[in-house]
Write a protein that holds these residues in place. Structure first.
Motif, PDB file in Angstrom:
ATOM      1  N   LYS A 268       0.860  -1.186   0.000  1.00  0.00           N
ATOM      2  CA  LYS A 268       0.000   0.000   0.000  1.00  0.00           C
ATOM      3  C   LYS A 268       0.892   1.230   0.000  1.00  0.00           C
ATOM      4  O   LYS A 268       1.601   1.498   0.969  1.00  0.00           O
ATOM      5  N   PHE A 269       0.852   1.972  -1.078  1.00  0.00           N
ATOM      6  CA  PHE A 269       1.678   3.161  -1.223  1.00  0.00           C
ATOM      7  C   PHE A 269       0.797   4.390  -0.990  1.00  0.00           C
ATOM      8  O   PHE A 269       0.235   4.962  -1.926  1.00  0.00           O
ATOM      9  N   LYS A 270       0.700   4.802   0.254  1.00  0.00           N
ATOM     10  CA  LYS A 270      -0.267   5.819   0.639  1.00  0.00           C
ATOM     11  C   LYS A 270       0.276   7.249   0.582  1.00  0.00           C
ATOM     12  O   LYS A 270      -0.492   8.197   0.523  1.00  0.00           O
ATOM     13  N   ASN A 271       1.588   7.386   0.634  1.00  0.00           N
ATOM     14  CA  ASN A 271       2.186   8.723   0.655  1.00  0.00           C
ATOM     15  C   ASN A 271       2.323   9.257  -0.771  1.00  0.00           C
ATOM     16  O   ASN A 271       3.178   8.810  -1.531  1.00  0.00           O
ATOM     17  N   ASP A 272       1.470  10.201  -1.128  1.00  0.00           N
ATOM     18  CA  ASP A 272       1.454  10.726  -2.496  1.00  0.00           C
ATOM     19  C   ASP A 272       2.755  11.418  -2.869  1.00  0.00           C
ATOM     20  O   ASP A 272       3.197  11.350  -4.030  1.00  0.00           O
TER      21      ASP A 272
END
Length: 345
Positions: A268-272
């Motif tokens: 999960k790559f949540k940091n834009d």
């Protein structure tokens, strides 16, 4: 899984695969000249073993991207193959200038492209195969049959032959294995890197539950351990360096590659902000790949910085990051020049 997420994990994979390839070449820098009984060789073997997935993952990313597109032959040749061919010619010329050998002459220096540019020859061949491989992946039965045949004839049988050869002393059996291996290698024409190309598409399309992913990760870890241990064991046994289990088509390397690909697919790559930074770097990874061997050469020959300069356990990752960082800066600069951006990097 949405399109944005897929794009992000491809970008992360591309950056990590670039780092892996650089680390592989750093590990190999003094691998041949180190004593297999010594600390340095074992460290080089360790690093080399854990990044063998770099090239297969590059090919898998390409397969995942290209096999889902509808591309005409005209586009394949005029846009993608043409760009690769121009890049190959230009960078072969650049490297020829830096490693000129008067005995060979300028033409031979130019034609004998540096070792890492083999990847461009291979990827051009895969681009030529796209219309055929598109037919393979249109039907799930055909796709799985293709992967199964690749797994058996390009992976399992050659690895089994290698293991028997490393531990068998019977000359008759060894001679038979040599003949079988020679004939099996001819199947690389039909399968080879096409298998990774198709595998990337397959893994990007199907979904794995938690149990399946756990099995994939366990097999991947076993692949890493097998690569490290077997090359080290055979090297010590024969008292000469061993790379028998580094081959990209060995099952252990395939398992490593699949595990890495699936791992990033389900992160999960949540940091834009981080995602944007990774995407920016990913778009410049081809330039980093093209220039990194030249940087390694300059660091070694002009600045006397190599993996034997200080502790190998530290030098390999540190110089890898240094080469990647300098390569990124150069790639960013080159990508600001219109025609170079379009055709060269």
């Amino acid at each position: 899984m949405d399109k944005q997420k897929r794009t992000i994990y491809f970008d992360y994979l591309r950056v990590m695969a670039t780092l892996a390839v650089i680390m592989l070449h750093m590990s190999a820098q003094n691998w041949y000249v180190s004593d297999v009984n010594g600390y340095n060789w074992q460290v080089f073997n360790l690093y080399d073993s854990i990044v063998r997935w770099g090239v297969p993952v590059f090919v898998m990313i390409s397969g995942a991207l290209f096999l889902k597109k509808e591309l005409s032959l005209k586009v394949i040749y005029t846009k993608y193959i043409f760009r690769m061919a121009v890049s190959l010619v230009v960078w072969s010329a650049i490297y020829a200038l830096f490693r000129y050998d008067e005995q060979q002459g300028r033409l031979i220096n130019f034609i004998s492209a540096p070792y890492h540019l083999w990847f461009i020859f291979m990827i051009i061949g895969l681009y030529m195969m796209i219309p055929i491989l598109k037919k393979v992946v249109e039907n799930m039965y055909t796709l799985r049959y293709f992967l199964f045949m690749s797994f058996i004839f390009v992976g399992c049988i050659p690895e089994l032959i290698t293991i028997i050869r490393d531990f068998c002393t019977n000359s008759t059996i060894l001679n038979c294995l040599e003949i079988i291996e020679k004939n099996i290698k001819e199947l690389n024409i039909a399968f080879g890197y096409s298998a990774y190309f198709v595998l990337g598409f397959y893994l990007s399309k199907i979904e794995f539950n938690k149990k399946q992913r756990k099995i994939i990760y366990i097999l991947g870890c076993l692949g890493f351990i097998f690569t490290i241990v077997m090359d080290s064991f055979v090297a010590l046994k024969n008292q000469q360096y061993c790379s028998n289990y580094y081959n990209n088509f060995m099952i252990n390397v395939m398992l490593e590659s699949i595990a890495i690909f699936v791992f990033f697919k389900y992160r999960k790559f949540k940091n834009d902000n981080i995602n944007k930074g990774i995407s920016y770097i990913a778009q410049r990874c081809f330039g980093i790949y093209l220039v990194h061997v030249l940087l390694i050469k300059i660091l070694k020959e002009q600045m006397e910085i190599n993996t034997m300069t200080f502790n190998a356990l530290i030098s390999v990752p540190v110089i890898t990051i240094l080469v990647f960082s300098i390569g990124l800066i150069l790639s960013i600069i080159l990508n600001k020049i219109p025609y170079i951006k379009k055709y060269i990097v």
